[in-house]
Design a protein around this motif. Structure first.
Motif, PDB file in Angstrom:
ATOM      1  N   GLU A   1     -27.915 -11.439  41.547  1.00 17.80           N
ATOM      2  CA  GLU A   1     -28.477 -11.276  40.471  1.00 17.80           C
ATOM      3  C   GLU A   1     -27.353 -10.453  39.687  1.00 17.80           C
ATOM      4  OE1 GLU A   1     -31.749 -10.687  37.655  1.00 17.80           O
ATOM      5  OE2 GLU A   1     -31.569 -11.683  39.636  1.00 17.80           O
ATOM      6  N   ILE A   2     -26.753  -9.648  40.309  1.00 16.72           N
ATOM      7  CA  ILE A   2     -25.709  -8.878  39.494  1.00 16.72           C
ATOM      8  C   ILE A   2     -24.563  -9.754  39.066  1.00 16.72           C
ATOM      9  CG2 ILE A   2     -23.990  -6.930  39.684  1.00 16.72           C
ATOM     10  CD1 ILE A   2     -25.771  -5.531  41.944  1.00 16.72           C
ATOM     11  N   ALA A   3     -24.163 -10.579  39.795  1.00 13.38           N
ATOM     12  CA  ALA A   3     -23.129 -11.454  39.604  1.00 13.38           C
ATOM     13  C   ALA A   3     -23.636 -12.246  38.347  1.00 13.38           C
ATOM     14  CB  ALA A   3     -22.687 -12.532  40.517  1.00 13.38           C
ATOM     15  N   ASP A   4     -24.686 -12.725  38.176  1.00 13.92           N
ATOM     16  CA  ASP A   4     -25.104 -13.293  36.925  1.00 13.92           C
ATOM     17  C   ASP A   4     -25.373 -12.361  35.685  1.00 13.92           C
ATOM     18  OD1 ASP A   4     -26.457 -16.119  36.122  1.00 13.92           O
ATOM     19  OD2 ASP A   4     -28.285 -14.676  35.324  1.00 13.92           O
ATOM     20  N   LEU A   5     -25.436 -11.159  35.933  1.00 15.78           N
ATOM     21  CA  LEU A   5     -25.267 -10.406  34.707  1.00 15.78           C
ATOM     22  C   LEU A   5     -24.016 -10.293  34.270  1.00 15.78           C
ATOM     23  CD1 LEU A   5     -27.637  -7.699  36.301  1.00 15.78           C
ATOM     24  CD2 LEU A   5     -28.100  -8.989  34.055  1.00 15.78           C
ATOM     25  N   LEU A   6     -22.978 -10.429  35.242  1.00 16.15           N
ATOM     26  CA  LEU A   6     -21.641 -10.142  34.633  1.00 16.15           C
ATOM     27  C   LEU A   6     -21.156 -11.733  34.206  1.00 16.15           C
ATOM     28  CD1 LEU A   6     -20.068  -8.207  37.801  1.00 16.15           C
ATOM     29  CD2 LEU A   6     -21.110  -7.534  35.710  1.00 16.15           C
TER      30      LEU A   6
END
Length: 679
Positions: free
Chosen positions: A433-438
């Motif tokens: 999820e964090i990677a997709d926010l980035l």
């Protein structure tokens, strides 16, 4: 049946096999020698190799399984329906692909809606040899044919090995789902034995046929609950001539972020799978964007250009307003600041061009200023800080998580660094999820996700972001949900997937599980899924249902004497004891989940199946050992009863329940002749 008709059909089969061999020889005669360059040669070689795989011929597998005869007004032709298209030397079809539009009436035509057919013919085969056929008239007056002996024989044919395709037995309601439009996201809520897994796989094969270029270019992904399940279904798509789709578990899908090296309690895993974590992570990522306090000063030549802090703030807020990913905004900030400098240059009489703009954006003062405001982030470091910095967690989770929930997320033992962290599966999903926010996650054209009822909200979001520009086929059964974080409804799951308009279709007609077996298992439905329609077995054979209090080896003895596969389903905690008992009795067996050879995991006559891995599998004969222990082995009774429901519905022909006392929700042993009881 007329012998001459059977001989004619056998001759057509032989001719079709010869034409398939001719098609393969034609491909083998081609090579890449005429390609213009090495890249074209590589592509051509790969294309030819793929085509040869599609044209492979297994003499044990029938080339066609049905035929349709059309009315004179519809053209009067006859077409043989098979797994792949075969044409003769003149280009005329000997066999048409089951996915072609002309094949639709084979699956959907009826007396009330004949769809231009006069007759439908089904074929019986034994080891690739055509042995019989069965005709169904679609134009005659009188009652329609209620049962097909050949269809029933195919469904009930003993099975050993991985799952096989159902292309010859697809039912009308299944065919509608298989051929649904690519743009449509579909949820198939299927009771045990309704063929939902097969529908999903055949839908993937159909879409690859109907939208070849698009799906080959952007990809098709099959997601299963565990590696054993994926090995179980591995042969279905290749048998249908499709080898393009990739398969993965949720763990493999997020493996680029790390390796699962730890487990956590069910309450903590459930919390990490809660959709509220998405908001916590969003706040955590964007909290790193700073507030300009000082002006940006850019020396250039003899001049010093100054961008006031309020203008830097405007540039930053302008990027935030565009709803960019974090990394994209960070990459654009130097250019946005450089634009402010160029505006000042133009006001002073200069005429800066794009080269000047690029030079200013790359200048060290600009890059350093932008990096301080909008720092580079790594998913692991963000999550590491979230689980170790109580004050920061409280800040970003304020109003979203309770203090008790925040405390549950904090690690008791803090690793030296993010690189030393022992991530759980739930952690890897959060990292995704964090990677997709980035950075935006690439999207595939279509995803088929099986046993999706067991996925958490955050896992569903991981699937959804891989299909932002595509569609999904979601397969599952809410009554078989066996994780604490499972979805409570398909509407909720569709919302997490980002496909709120997806269509939900419920399959209740069971073709695999015998009537007596499914009726007994359905006793659990009022306790585990009272809102679902109970499954209805449509097979005429009711199956064998028996109960015993004998030992495990005695319980499986009768099943081992019968043809077909035998699955011994046991509580996970009993595996060691069952292994020892079978070994002492001199019985050969394989254990699902720990295969000596992944290619032969399902090839044994007797498979020992941990209850936790039974979902999605099927065997001709099943022995469920110690149902009470299966229920007790789960974190709560509701989950345990769902696990037991799964285990009781794996049989195609017979079920033996070996017990020392049954869970009260089953209501004891059925009072009927078919339910045999032995001590």
């Amino acid at each position: 049946m007329p012998i001459d008709d059977l001989d004619a059909e056998r001759a057509h089969l032989d001719a079709s096999r010869q034409d398939l061999a001719r098609m393969r020889r034609r491909v083998e005669s081609l090579d890449s020698s005429t390609a213009g360059n090495w890249v074209s040669a590589e592509i051509l070689d790969a294309t030819l190799a793929h085509r040869l795989e599609q044209l492979a011929d297994d003499p044990e597998v029938p080339l066609f399984f049905g035929r349709i005869d059309r009315t004179a007004s519809a053209g009067g032709e006859s077409f043989h329906i098979g797994r792949r298209h075969i044409s003769d030397s003149a280009g005329d079809p000997m066999v048409v692909d089951w996915r072609a539009p002309v094949s639709v009436p084979f699956y959907r035509a009826s007396r009330t809606e004949p769809m231009g057919l006069t007759r439908r013919r089904r074929y019986g085969f034994s080891h690739g040899e055509l042995t019989a056929f069965e005709d169904e008239s679609l134009t005659d007056a009188g009652p329609a044919q209620e049962h097909s002996a050949i269809l029933e024989a195919e469904i009930e044919r003993p099975r050993v090995g991985p799952m096989r395709d159902i292309v010859a037995t697809i039912q009308p309601e299944q065919d509608v789902l298989v051929r649904a439009d690519l743009s449509q996201t579909i949820v198939v809520q299927g009771a045990p034995g309704t063929g939902k897994t097969a529908v999903g796989l055949h839908r993937a094969a159909y879409l690859l046929y109907a939208h070849r270029d698009q799906l080959t270019r952007r990809g098709v992904l099959i997601v299963g609950p565990n590696a054993s399940f994926l090995r179980y279904i591995r042969d279905v798509l290749p048998a249908l001539g499709e080898i393009e789709a990739k398969q993965a578990t949720i763990t493999e899908l997020v493996a680029m972020h790390g390796t699962v090296r730890a487990e956590e309690s069910a309450p903590v895993a459930t919390l990490k799978g809660d959709v509220r974590m998405a908001e916590v992570l969003r706040r955590a990522v964007w909290s790193h964007v700073g507030e300009p306090e000082e002006a940006l000063v850019v020396p250039r030549g003899s001049r010093r250009w100054r961008v006031p802090s309020y203008e830097a703030r405007e540039a930053l807020e302008g990027l935030r307003a565009n709803d960019l990913r974090y990394a994209a905004g960070r990459a654009l900030l130097p250019r946005a600041l450089a634009h402010r400098v160029l505006v000042q240059m133009e006001r002073s009489g200069d005429s800066p061009d794009d080269r000047v703009h690029d030079a200013v954006a790359r200048a060290k003062p600009v890059k350093d200023y932008a990096a301080a405001l909008w720092p580079d982030l790594k998913p692991g470091k963000v999550l590491f800080r979230l689980f170790t910095d109580a004050a920061w967690l409280a800040e970003v989770a304020d109003g979203v998580l309770t203090e008790a929930e925040q405390e549950a997320l904090l690690w008791e033992k803090v690793p030296r660094s993010a690189g030393a962290a022992r991530w759980t599966l739930a952690d890897l999903v959060l990292l995704d999820e964090i990677a997709d926010l980035l950075d935006r996650t690439p999207s595939v054209a279509h995803i088929v996700a099986d046993e999706a009822q067991d996925l958490s909200a955050m896992m569903l979001r991981a699937l959804g972001r891989r299909s932002t520009t595509g569609s999904l086929t979601i397969l599952g059964d809410l009554a078989q949900a066996t994780t604490p974080w499972a979805s409570s409804s398909w509407a909720e799951a569709l919302a997490h997937l980002g496909k709120p308009d997806g269509h939900v279709e419920q399959l209740t007609r069971g073709f695999r599980v015998p009537a007596d077996v499914i009726a007994y298992a359905a006793r659990l439905l009022p306790h585990i899924a009272p809102d679902l329609e109970p499954p209805v077995a449509v097979r005429r054979t009711r199956g064998d249902l028996a109960f015993t209090t004998s030992s495990v080896t005695e319980a499986i003895s009768a099943a081992l004497e019968r043809p077909g596969s035998v699955g011994l389903i046991v509580p996970d905690a009993s595996l060691a004891a069952v292994r020892a008992e079978l070994t002492e009795a001199g019985l050969a067996f394989a254990e699902i989940g720990v295969p000596a050879d992944e290619e032969t995991e399902f090839d044994a006559h007797l498979d020992v199946v941990p209850a936790s891995l039974a979902k999605g599998l099927e065997f001709d004969h099943v022995v469920v050992s110690d149902p009470a222990a299966i229920v007790a082995g789960e974190p709560d009774r509701d989950t345990g009863l769902r696990r037991l429901y799964v285990c009781l519905t794996r049989a195609v022909t017979s079920l033996v329940v070996r017990h020392d006392g049954l869970p009260e929700e089953l209501g004891g042993v059925p009072e009927q002749e078919d339910a045999k009881v032995s001590a």
